[in-house]
Scaffold this motif. Structure first.
Motif, PDB file in Angstrom:
ATOM      1  N   ARG A   5       0.835  -1.199   0.000  1.00 12.58           N
ATOM      2  CA  ARG A   5       0.000   0.000   0.000  1.00 12.58           C
ATOM      3  C   ARG A   5       0.871   1.250   0.000  1.00 12.58           C
ATOM      4  N   LEU A   6       1.981   1.207   0.758  1.00 15.32           N
ATOM      5  CA  LEU A   6       2.840   2.375   0.900  1.00 15.32           C
ATOM      6  C   LEU A   6       3.513   2.739  -0.411  1.00 15.32           C
ATOM      7  N   ARG A   7       3.755   1.752  -1.242  1.00 19.30           N
ATOM      8  CA  ARG A   7       4.435   2.027  -2.503  1.00 19.30           C
ATOM      9  C   ARG A   7       3.749   3.119  -3.296  1.00 19.30           C
ATOM     10  N   SER A   8       2.441   3.172  -3.255  1.00 19.78           N
ATOM     11  CA  SER A   8       1.699   4.163  -4.015  1.00 19.78           C
ATOM     12  C   SER A   8       1.037   5.206  -3.116  1.00 19.78           C
ATOM     13  N   SER A   9       1.570   5.369  -1.903  1.00 17.91           N
ATOM     14  CA  SER A   9       0.912   6.261  -0.952  1.00 17.91           C
ATOM     15  C   SER A   9       1.015   7.719  -1.358  1.00 17.91           C
ATOM     16  N   PHE A  10       1.905   8.058  -2.258  1.00 11.66           N
ATOM     17  CA  PHE A  10       2.054   9.441  -2.672  1.00 11.66           C
ATOM     18  C   PHE A  10       1.465   9.689  -4.056  1.00 11.66           C
ATOM     19  N   LEU A  11       0.693   8.715  -4.555  1.00 15.11           N
ATOM     20  CA  LEU A  11      -0.029   8.890  -5.806  1.00 15.11           C
ATOM     21  C   LEU A  11      -1.509   9.004  -5.474  1.00 15.11           C
ATOM     22  N   LEU A 205      10.595   1.942   3.802  1.00 15.00           N
ATOM     23  CA  LEU A 205      10.050   2.877   4.786  1.00 15.00           C
ATOM     24  C   LEU A 205       9.215   2.169   5.843  1.00 15.00           C
ATOM     25  N   ASP A 206       9.145   2.782   6.999  1.00 15.19           N
ATOM     26  CA  ASP A 206       8.221   2.303   8.023  1.00 15.19           C
ATOM     27  C   ASP A 206       6.794   2.627   7.598  1.00 15.19           C
ATOM     28  N   ALA A 207       5.856   1.801   8.008  1.00 17.83           N
ATOM     29  CA  ALA A 207       4.455   2.020   7.679  1.00 17.83           C
ATOM     30  C   ALA A 207       3.979   3.357   8.255  1.00 17.83           C
ATOM     31  N   GLY A 208       3.243   4.094   7.451  1.00 18.96           N
ATOM     32  CA  GLY A 208       2.662   5.346   7.914  1.00 18.96           C
ATOM     33  C   GLY A 208       3.550   6.559   7.793  1.00 18.96           C
ATOM     34  N   VAL A 209       4.733   6.423   7.209  1.00 16.04           N
ATOM     35  CA  VAL A 209       5.604   7.583   7.050  1.00 16.04           C
ATOM     36  C   VAL A 209       4.933   8.609   6.143  1.00 16.04           C
ATOM     37  N   THR A 210       5.091   9.872   6.459  1.00 17.53           N
ATOM     38  CA  THR A 210       4.466  10.931   5.666  1.00 17.53           C
ATOM     39  C   THR A 210       5.410  11.411   4.579  1.00 17.53           C
ATOM     40  N   ALA A 211       4.840  12.077   3.580  1.00 17.98           N
ATOM     41  CA  ALA A 211       5.669  12.647   2.516  1.00 17.98           C
ATOM     42  C   ALA A 211       6.619  13.686   3.080  1.00 17.98           C
TER      43      ALA A 211
END
Length: 261
Positions: A5-11, A205-211
């Motif tokens: 999920r995190l892989r695309s968290s900034f899209l 990255l750790d889960a939940g890291v912010t941009a």
């Protein structure tokens, strides 16, 4: 699952549907949400020349956050990335833009990155790229010796964790060569390698890291950050063609003494 999920968290999901057909060139304009007048100027001037060509244009903006969204921010050619609209996060925004482009335009040969206030003559640029092999190739106006800013008060500040000190025998602590972001072009295969490195970064990255937190772990700003990624590819044995032969064709040539601009 969390890392996937995190892989695309900034899209941002659902932003600008994939292009129908097969564009050969994708022009990616780095923009801000409030810069709709600059985007309109591009659409009403040089972008008109792209009509009927194998080229697509997209502008990329950051997340609105708690701000009321202006309908002009998200026109059909504007992609919203889930990255705060701040200068310190421009490195995350730039790599997220490249990831979006790679996933939504899988058949392009060239990606062109430009600022939203650039006046471009697209036909000569596309003609030049048509004459060059799209193989691990990066063309632009290059900086060959910038020094990372180590002053925490400077907007371009890089900690030693973000950008470890280099020890060039002549120039000391410098960035590797990088293309200035007002305009550069990259072949699609090199784009794929850059995006692969970006996804590997996200997987660690750790889960939940912010941009915002990630931005303080990456080199700053986005232009030298990309140069560092490409230098890393070359250090691991990849042959990359860095082409600055047209340095004097840029009217933003910072030497300001070119007779060709």
């Amino acid at each position: 699952r969390e890392r996937a999920r995190l892989r695309s968290s900034f899209l941002a999901a659902g932003s600008a549907a994939p292009e129908e057909g097969s564009a050969k060139f994708l022009l990616c304009g780095m923009s801000r949400r409030g810069a709709f007048e600059l985007r309109r100027a591009v659409r009403e001037t040089w972008a008109r020349l792209l009509a009927g060509r194998a080229a697509a244009l997209r502008f990329f903006v950051g997340d609105a956050g708690s701000r009321v969204v202006d309908s002009q921010d998200l026109e059909a050619d504007v992609v919203e990335l889930a990255v705060p609209e701040t200068y310190r996060t421009i490195n995350v925004k730039a790599f997220s833009m490249l990831e979006w482009a790679f996933e939504h335009f899988p058949h392009i040969q060239w990606l062109l990155r430009h600022d939203d206030d650039v006046y471009l003559r697209p036909m000569p640029v596309l003609a030049q790229l048509d004459a060059r092999p799209p193989v691990r190739y990066l063309w632009g106006s290059f900086d060959h010796g910038s020094t990372p800013m180590r002053d925490p008060e400077h907007p371009h500040y890089n900690s030693l964790e973000q950008c470890p000190e280099t020890k060039h025998p002549v120039w000391g602590d410098i960035f590797p060569p990088y293309a200035r972001g007002h305009l550069w072009a990259m072949s699609a295969d090199l784009l794929g390698e850059v995006v692969r490195q970006w996804k590997l970064e996200l997987l660690g990255l750790d889960a939940g890291v912010t941009a915002a937190a990630l931005a303080e772990q990456l080199p700053h700003p986005d232009d030298p950050a990309l140069g560092i990624v490409i230098a890393g590819l070359a250090a691991r044995g990849m042959s990359v063609n860095i082409d600055d032969r047209d340095f004097n064709a840029f009217s933003l040539n910072p030497s300001c003494n070119s007779t060709f601009s």
